[in-house]
Scaffold this motif. Sequence first.
Motif, PDB file in Angstrom:
ATOM      1  N   ARG A   1       0.842  -1.204   0.000  1.00  8.39           N
ATOM      2  CA  ARG A   1       0.000   0.000   0.000  1.00  8.39           C
ATOM      3  C   ARG A   1       0.877   1.254   0.000  1.00  8.39           C
ATOM      4  O   ARG A   1       0.600   2.218  -0.706  1.00  8.39           O
ATOM      5  CB  ARG A   1      -0.931  -0.023   1.217  1.00  8.39           C
ATOM      6  N   GLN A   2       1.960   1.231   0.766  1.00  9.46           N
ATOM      7  CA  GLN A   2       2.883   2.372   0.809  1.00  9.46           C
ATOM      8  C   GLN A   2       3.506   2.617  -0.560  1.00  9.46           C
ATOM      9  O   GLN A   2       3.593   3.760  -1.016  1.00  9.46           O
ATOM     10  CB  GLN A   2       3.967   2.107   1.848  1.00  9.46           C
ATOM     11  N   VAL A   3       3.930   1.565  -1.242  1.00 10.16           N
ATOM     12  CA  VAL A   3       4.513   1.691  -2.584  1.00 10.16           C
ATOM     13  C   VAL A   3       3.481   2.272  -3.541  1.00 10.16           C
ATOM     14  O   VAL A   3       3.775   3.169  -4.327  1.00 10.16           O
ATOM     15  CB  VAL A   3       5.053   0.339  -3.087  1.00 10.16           C
TER      16      VAL A   3
ATOM     17  N   GLY B   1       2.907   6.056  -3.667  1.00  9.28           N
ATOM     18  CA  GLY B   1       4.048   6.884  -4.050  1.00  9.28           C
ATOM     19  C   GLY B   1       5.161   6.912  -3.025  1.00  9.28           C
ATOM     20  O   GLY B   1       5.903   7.875  -2.941  1.00  9.28           O
ATOM     21  N   ASN B   2       5.253   5.844  -2.228  1.00  5.81           N
ATOM     22  CA  ASN B   2       6.303   5.719  -1.212  1.00  5.81           C
ATOM     23  C   ASN B   2       6.222   6.802  -0.149  1.00  5.81           C
ATOM     24  O   ASN B   2       7.235   7.302   0.323  1.00  5.81           O
ATOM     25  CB  ASN B   2       7.694   5.681  -1.850  1.00  5.81           C
ATOM     26  N   THR B   3       4.992   7.176   0.214  1.00  3.19           N
ATOM     27  CA  THR B   3       4.811   8.138   1.290  1.00  3.19           C
ATOM     28  C   THR B   3       4.498   7.402   2.587  1.00  3.19           C
ATOM     29  O   THR B   3       3.870   6.349   2.587  1.00  3.19           O
ATOM     30  CB  THR B   3       3.689   9.141   0.992  1.00  3.19           C
ATOM     31  N   ILE B   4       4.969   7.962   3.664  1.00  2.00           N
ATOM     32  CA  ILE B   4       4.767   7.412   4.999  1.00  2.00           C
ATOM     33  C   ILE B   4       4.123   8.502   5.845  1.00  2.00           C
ATOM     34  O   ILE B   4       4.595   9.637   5.855  1.00  2.00           O
ATOM     35  CB  ILE B   4       6.113   7.005   5.634  1.00  2.00           C
TER      36      ILE B   4
ATOM     37  N   ILE C   1       9.820   8.557   0.721  1.00  2.00           N
ATOM     38  CA  ILE C   1      11.088   7.836   0.649  1.00  2.00           C
ATOM     39  C   ILE C   1      11.221   7.205  -0.722  1.00  2.00           C
ATOM     40  O   ILE C   1      10.232   6.979  -1.409  1.00  2.00           O
ATOM     41  CB  ILE C   1      11.194   6.746   1.749  1.00  2.00           C
ATOM     42  N   GLN C   2      12.436   6.960  -1.147  1.00  2.00           N
ATOM     43  CA  GLN C   2      12.688   6.226  -2.391  1.00  2.00           C
ATOM     44  C   GLN C   2      13.544   5.029  -2.022  1.00  2.00           C
ATOM     45  O   GLN C   2      14.753   5.161  -1.858  1.00  2.00           O
ATOM     46  CB  GLN C   2      13.391   7.106  -3.432  1.00  2.00           C
ATOM     47  N   PRO C   3      12.918   3.869  -1.861  1.00  2.00           N
ATOM     48  CA  PRO C   3      13.685   2.700  -1.417  1.00  2.00           C
ATOM     49  C   PRO C   3      14.653   2.191  -2.479  1.00  2.00           C
ATOM     50  O   PRO C   3      14.397   2.285  -3.670  1.00  2.00           O
ATOM     51  CB  PRO C   3      12.607   1.665  -1.120  1.00  2.00           C
ATOM     52  N   ASP C   4      15.774   1.672  -2.006  1.00  2.00           N
ATOM     53  CA  ASP C   4      16.732   0.998  -2.869  1.00  2.00           C
ATOM     54  C   ASP C   4      16.474  -0.503  -2.887  1.00  2.00           C
ATOM     55  O   ASP C   4      16.848  -1.182  -3.830  1.00  2.00           O
ATOM     56  CB  ASP C   4      18.166   1.248  -2.394  1.00  2.00           C
TER      57      ASP C   4
ATOM     58  N   LEU D   1       5.365  -1.470 -10.119  1.00  2.00           N
ATOM     59  CA  LEU D   1       5.553  -0.639  -8.931  1.00  2.00           C
ATOM     60  C   LEU D   1       6.988  -0.652  -8.418  1.00  2.00           C
ATOM     61  O   LEU D   1       7.401   0.277  -7.720  1.00  2.00           O
ATOM     62  CB  LEU D   1       4.592  -1.093  -7.825  1.00  2.00           C
ATOM     63  N   VAL D   2       7.738  -1.701  -8.717  1.00  2.00           N
ATOM     64  CA  VAL D   2       9.164  -1.772  -8.386  1.00  2.00           C
ATOM     65  C   VAL D   2       9.886  -2.341  -9.594  1.00  2.00           C
ATOM     66  O   VAL D   2       9.291  -2.957 -10.467  1.00  2.00           O
ATOM     67  CB  VAL D   2       9.453  -2.627  -7.117  1.00  2.00           C
TER      68      VAL D   2
END
Length: 76
Positions: A31-33, A36-39, A48-51, A68-69
Motif C-alpha cells: 500500500r505504501q509503494v 508513491g512511497n509516502t509514509i 522515501i525512495q527505497p533501494d 511498482l518496483v
Amino acid sequence: MAPLVAAFEKEYPELKGKIYYETLPPGILIRQVRQGNTITVGNMTWKIQPDVYAAGLKKVNYLIHQGLVQGPAVPS
C-alpha cells in the motif's frame, strides 16, 4: 535488520547513520509503494525512495509485474 545494518555500516563507515529501513507486513508495504512511497505517522508525512524491497518472492514478483518496483527479484 539492525545487525545487518550494523555490519554494512562497519564495512562502509561513510554511510553510518544514513540508512533508513522499515519492517512492515507485506500488505502495508505494498500500500505504501502504491501511494508513491509516502509514509504518514500522526501528523507527519514524508516520502522515501527505497533501494531495496524485501518480501516474499511472490509479493516481489507481483510488484514487478504491476510496474511498482524494478526487478529482477533475487530469491534468498
